[in-house]
Design a protein around this motif. Sequence first.
Motif, short mmCIF file in Angstrom:
data_model
loop_
_atom_site.label_atom_id
_atom_site.label_comp_id
_atom_site.label_asym_id
_atom_site.label_seq_id
_atom_site.Cartn_x
_atom_site.Cartn_y
_atom_site.Cartn_z
N SER A 123 2.75 13.24 -6.11
CA SER A 123 1.67 12.82 -5.09
C SER A 123 1.01 13.98 -4.98
CB SER A 123 2.60 12.29 -3.76
OG SER A 123 3.36 13.69 -3.20
N GLU A 134 -7.86 13.10 -6.33
CA GLU A 134 -7.87 12.66 -5.06
C GLU A 134 -8.77 13.13 -3.85
OE1 GLU A 134 -5.65 10.42 -4.11
OE2 GLU A 134 -4.57 10.39 -5.91
N MET A 144 -2.33 8.81 3.67
CA MET A 144 -1.60 8.76 2.48
C MET A 144 -2.37 8.06 1.50
SD MET A 144 1.98 6.97 1.72
CE MET A 144 2.70 7.80 2.94
N LYS A 180 0.54 15.50 -2.06
CA LYS A 180 1.17 16.44 -1.09
C LYS A 180 2.26 17.38 -1.97
CE LYS A 180 1.35 13.89 3.01
NZ LYS A 180 2.10 13.04 4.03
N GLU A 181 2.89 16.58 -3.19
CA GLU A 181 3.61 17.66 -3.67
C GLU A 181 2.92 18.56 -4.82
OE1 GLU A 181 7.38 14.35 -4.56
OE2 GLU A 181 5.42 13.85 -5.63
N SER A 199 -2.30 7.27 -4.78
CA SER A 199 -1.26 7.78 -5.69
C SER A 199 0.00 7.94 -5.03
CB SER A 199 -1.78 9.05 -6.42
OG SER A 199 -1.96 9.86 -5.55
N GLU A 200 -0.10 8.31 -3.65
CA GLU A 200 1.20 8.71 -3.04
C GLU A 200 1.79 7.52 -2.84
OE1 GLU A 200 0.48 12.67 -0.32
OE2 GLU A 200 -0.99 11.45 0.06
N ARG A 201 1.12 6.37 -2.37
CA ARG A 201 1.54 4.95 -1.93
C ARG A 201 2.17 4.47 -3.27
NH1 ARG A 201 -3.65 4.36 0.46
NH2 ARG A 201 -4.08 2.80 -1.12
N ARG A 258 5.52 6.00 -3.74
CA ARG A 258 6.66 5.67 -2.56
C ARG A 258 6.83 4.43 -2.98
NH1 ARG A 258 10.80 6.51 -0.54
NH2 ARG A 258 10.97 6.13 1.52
#
Length: 617
Positions: free
Chosen positions: A79, A119, A1, A81-82, A4-6, A9
């Motif tokens: 994120s 990223e 992860m 992933k998104e 930015s994803e962290r 979240r």
Amino acid sequence: MSQSERLFRINQLLHERRVVPISMFLDELEISRATFKRDMDYLRDRLRAPIIWDREVRGYRFESAQAAGQFELPGLWFSAKEAIALLSMQHVLSQLEPSLLSGHVGPFQTRLRTLLADEGLDPDAVSRRIRLLPSQHRPIEAAHFEAIAHAVMQRQRLALSYRPAGAAVATERTVSPQRLTHYRNAWYLEAWCHLRNAIRSFALDSIECVSLLPETALDIPDEELQQAQDGGYGIFSGNDRQWARLKFSGKAAHYVSRETWHAEQHGEWQDVETYLLDLPYRGDRELVMDILRHGADVEVLDPPELRKTVADQLQAAVTQYGAELLAPKPINAPSLNLSPLHSSARKAADRIRHADGLLITAGAGMGVDSGLPDFRGDNGFWEAYPALGKANLSFMDVACPQTFRTDPALAWGFYGHRLKLYRETQPHNGFKLLNRWGERLLHGASIFTSNVDGQFQKAGFSEQRISECHGSIHHLQCLDACSTHIESADWLVPEIDTDNCRWIGKLPACQQCGALLRPNILMFGDWEWLGQRSDEQRQRLNRWLEKPQRLVIIELGAGTTIATVRRAGERLLHRENAENTSLIRINPTESEGPTGSLSLACNALIGIEAIAETLSW
């Protein structure tokens, strides 16, 4: 992860739960305390997030409800992933109709590409890694699509010049658009036709000219639209609604059992090779085409008129090729007598086909087909390590912490040779087949193994889906367990005197206390083994086991001498709500299992390939 994803979240958890203890953050984000502290400092110091530590409730929260409502992460925040998912969807749509979105989503797409680049990800990988192959695609004019879509949403009437396939001339229509439908690589407009005074479907590729009219479109109630268009089969409507019953066999049965032909369909297995499908239809044009697509693997059982229509089409096809069918050659039908192995393999394939999750439990026998020793009895062990046989040392004599203390060169000679062997060994084809099966199931596949060889990781299984109950030879720990530190053994290069099974040169040492390093493997009489890595793996496995409702356990090469793997699978058969859990046991000498399980008395690779032959995945 990524970071930015962290951050995304962390912000999400604080809004959802109000107060979040640090243990929940660490578990959810799967990071260390030090990483979490850096993320929290970044949020508070750089992004001015109003987050505080509340000593009374022992958790993080926003300073106040007002502060929580006012704080937002800066910019267009997705994120990684998104962002990948959004770019993927845009890429798929652009392949369906290349010109429809290009002028509208450019700035948005540029922002997403920038985010991925920040990223360290390649935004161009989407177009290289995702491919859509439209079949029988019929292109449409972008201007026509935009005008029709506008009319559908703004509720305006349309003037159409419409010429369907096969028509000599176009007809002029005034329509009240109701909805757009993308069906089988073509776009259709469902509308009230003021010329026919009825609901009609218009193929957009057959529209030669379209213009917006000032009049407000007539709204057809959803129930009437549903009755006219959705109650039948496919895009074309018809009169009386009927139900068809189809019987599929062979490969067609297994494919159709996973397909949705109609929202109201009902399917059931008559036996392991026969699938019955009931579905409604009005006009039979599309249904007949889909039935004919499966040839001799489908039979229309009901209604009689549909059966006759299909039979007439098949007769016409026979007439078309009549000359070649006048003198059919005799065919020797193959014997239907199956060996016990293949009979069990077919049943196993059927269970896997209907599963939504696959648990692979593996013992030492799993690696035999890759050329790895299984150490069955002293003779098998001594055959692999003749020097230890000469010294009359058994597997239990060498595989214990005490030998690392009394004769470390011997202990590391044995384990160093194994480490080198496992690194050089390529997993057999069975690993690839199992991985492929897992990819076809809703919840994928997970692994529980007593093997320490790392072959599942090497075969491409996700590290997050592997539970190694006895540890891994690819990780090291201090012999004295001076700390809980477990490190990778990637840096270790074994040099072994194979004739005498002894380590050559300097032995690996703990950087913290100077004691000998040893493999992070549970050995005989082992009280210093650090098991937290294996514990974390098992916790992840237990969380995954809560998801499948139709779990299949396939046990491979697990013996009864150390029955950890066998017991793990059998316990799952007796847990709560386990009525849809089944066990397939593959073992050349100890294949018998509990009542209801399937047994294949063979090596792992032979059993997997026998199942694959029927499964055809």
